[in-house]
Scaffold this active site. Structure first.
Site, PDB file in Angstrom:
ATOM      1  N   ASP A   1       6.174 -25.876 -24.008  1.00  0.00           N
ATOM      2  CA  ASP A   1       6.913 -24.969 -23.116  1.00  0.00           C
ATOM      3  C   ASP A   1       7.529 -23.797 -23.894  1.00  0.00           C
ATOM      4  OD1 ASP A   1       7.896 -24.057 -20.730  1.00  0.00           O
ATOM      5  OD2 ASP A   1       9.563 -25.486 -20.625  1.00  0.00           O
TER       6      ASP A   1
ATOM      7  N   HIS B   1       1.158 -16.769 -23.787  1.00  0.00           N
ATOM      8  CA  HIS B   1       0.168 -17.827 -23.575  1.00  0.00           C
ATOM      9  C   HIS B   1      -0.916 -17.763 -24.655  1.00  0.00           C
ATOM     10  CE1 HIS B   1       2.145 -19.083 -19.989  1.00  0.00           C
ATOM     11  NE2 HIS B   1       1.841 -18.008 -19.274  1.00  0.00           N
TER      12      HIS B   1
ATOM     13  N   LEU C   1     -10.003 -37.504 -33.971  1.00  0.00           N
ATOM     14  CA  LEU C   1      -8.843 -37.374 -33.074  1.00  0.00           C
ATOM     15  C   LEU C   1      -9.265 -37.340 -31.606  1.00  0.00           C
ATOM     16  CD1 LEU C   1      -5.720 -36.523 -32.781  1.00  0.00           C
ATOM     17  CD2 LEU C   1      -6.583 -34.182 -32.719  1.00  0.00           C
TER      18      LEU C   1
END
Ligand code: IPE
Ligand code: IPE
Ligand code: MG
Length: 247
Positions: free
Chosen positions: A23, A40, A134
């Site tokens: 955030d 962003h 991962l």
């Protein structure tokens, strides 16, 4: 000493599953008098660094909250921008993820996305599905309540088909139907930007996660602060409701 040996955190000390509420992109851009889009974009750069770092220190699974079901309430301009960015990232990053042996899983209600995004997301998941490194999970148009509801729906279907008895439904059975069912439990949940709430991210899965909140805005977050969060995680006394044997 090899550079590997100098890494302060190794496979043994990394939490198995880290989840992050990424955030603060908008506030980062605002502070710099830039359009929200720049925030962003910079946020995507942070994602790259964090994914790389998690792979390096031996994290098993990393779940990133990229777009919540409630984010659909934002202006059509911002939603359009985020969709475009999602598409661009899928196009640009899939090969790199594959080169790094990373698996990809996308969770959330994908029906809101364009058919192009849905197809590309599907292709990327298929291509990367065989990797063994991962586990990268991207939560897109995801809501914790949506996740619980879709699990309930699947269970109801099994019951109606006679494959499951109502009496047999318990937390273990239920947990097998949520979006993260096949991954280790979330050990550590991080939220950036100073907000101290869950915002409908993982609900079922964070029952016993350790929580780490930082004021750092997501575009300014980086491997050093992730290591700090992991150190904090290791200082926690995880009792899971039980008491340690007293000597
Ligand atoms: C997080 O940054 C990214 C998404 C929710 C898509 P925000 O866009 O929420 O940034 P702030 O909270 O307005 O700073
Ligand atoms: C949560 O951030 C969602 C993501 C980071 C993707 P928001 O910015 O949407 O959350 P609220 O509105 O502050 O609760
Ligand atoms: Mg926000």
């Amino acid at each position: 000493m090899s550079s590997e040996d100098q890494t302060p955190l190794n496979t043994n000390s990394a939490p198995k599953h880290i989840a992050i509420i990424m955030d603060g992109n908008g506030r980062w851009a605002k502070a710099k008098h830039l359009p929200r889009a720049s925030g962003h974009q910079k946020g995507v750069q942070t994602v790259r660094e964090i994914v790389k770092h998690c792979a390096k220190i031996g994290v098993d699974s990393l779940t990133l909250f990229a777009f919540s079901s409630e984010n659909m309430k934002r202006s059509s301009e911002e939603v359009g921008l985020l969709f475009k960015l999602f598409l661009a990232v899928l196009k640009q990053e899939t090969k790199k993820l594959n080169d790094n042996n990373i698996r990809l899983k996308i969770i959330g209600d994908m029906s809101v996305f364009t058919t192009e995004i849905q197809a590309l997301a599907n292709d990327s998941e298929q291509l990367l599905g065989h990797n063994t490194g991962l586990n990268l999970v991207i939560a897109a148009n995801y809501g914790g309540q949506w996740d619980i509801a879709q699990a309930a729906k699947k269970i109801a279907k099994l019951v109606s088909e006679g494959q499951l008895q109502v009496e047999d439904i318990d937390a273990d059975v239920f947990g097998k139907h949520v979006a993260l069912a096949d991954l280790p439990k979330v050990d550590l949940l991080i939220r950036t930007s100073g907000e101290v709430r869950i915002s409908n991210f993982l609900l079922w899965d964070i029952a016993y996660s350790e929580l780490f909140f930082t004021n750092t805005l997501w575009p300014d977050f980086g491997p050093d602060e992730l290591d700090e969060a992991i150190l904090s995680f290791h200082s926690r006394d995880r009792r899971f409701g039980a008491r340690k044997e007293e000597n």
